[in-house]
Design an enzyme around this catalytic site. Structure first.
Site: not given
Length: 244
Positions: A174, A74, A47, A42, A143, A139
């Site tokens: 989140t 993830n 990166d 992370d 996915k 996005y």
């Protein structure tokens, strides 16, 4: 929720991307609690968007730490906008993190899994891999790509004892979701006039957002031997959202 359960994963080694918060943080905690040696990738240390050097960095990492039993892709970034509102550069950035980094991680760990004749890969997509949503062109497409990659890879590597599955979370509590809710009403007040989280919860049949630990529990299950005959699935963990 997920941390109180045992998944029989003690002694295994895993890579988890985006492990410093949200769903990734819950996955890190759940696997660690179960006795897994978790290698977190992370920012700021690693990166994933730097795809030009990613494969060489991963090769070095695996040479130092050894092969892994579990890979959880993830890490993700989001962007709001229609096709005309989202530039090619921004779309490329989203795909670098959400798809190409996951692709590179799979390329890195698969040889070791093949050599040992076992392994579990769990990719984190989104409910947007299964349904369309407004102002989410880049996005949602990224996915959907990771979901389809999971299906195809599951077929390619099943004969080697490697399982590849994908989770499609719905709205999860989140920081990223909170930002998206605020940004929607700020950028598109006519389409999304209400920025309250309660308004978005009302669209979920179970009437609430998922806790990150609930998504992590699904990840741990798919990585475990309890899911030994499950591969190639896209599992919605969405409170019934995609059933509507």
């Amino acid at each position: 929720m997920g941390n109180d359960l045992s998944y029989g994963l003690a002694g295994r080694r895993a890579i988890v991307t985006g492990h410093r918060g949200g769903i990734g943080g819950a996955v890190f905690d759940t696997l660690t609690h179960d006795g897994v040696e978790v290698i977190g990738l992370d920012l700021p240390d690693f990166d994933l968007s730097d795809t030009a050097t990613l494969e060489s960095r991963l090769a070095t990492l695996l040479a130092e730490r050894g092969p892994v039993d579990i890979l959880v892709n993830n890490a993700g970034v989001t962007v709001l906008g229609t096709v005309l509102e989202t530039s090619l550069a921004e779309t490329e950035r989203v795909f670098r993190v959400n798809f190409l980094a996951a692709y590179a991680l799979m390329r890195a760990v698969l040889p070791g899994m093949v050599q040992r004749g076992k392994g579990a890969i769990v990719n984190i997509a989104s409910d947007q891999a299964l349904i369309g949503k407004q102002v989410s062109a880049a996005y949602g497409a990224s996915k959907a790509a990771i979901a389809q990659l999971s299906r195809s890879a599951a077929l390619d590597w099943a004969r080697h004892g490697i399982r590849v599955n994908c989770i499609a979370p719905g709205s999860t509590d989140t920081a990223m979701l909170a930002q998206v809710i605020g940004d929607l009403s700020a950028k598109y007040p006519d389409q999304f006039p209400v920025s309250s989280a309660d308004a978005y919860k009302s669209g979920v049949p179970l009437g609430r957002f998922a806790a990150p630990a609930e998504i992590a529990a699904a990840v741990a299950f798919l990585a475990s031997d309890a899911a030994s005959f499950i591969t190639g699935i896209i599992l919605p963990v969405d409170g019934g959202g995609t059933a509507q």
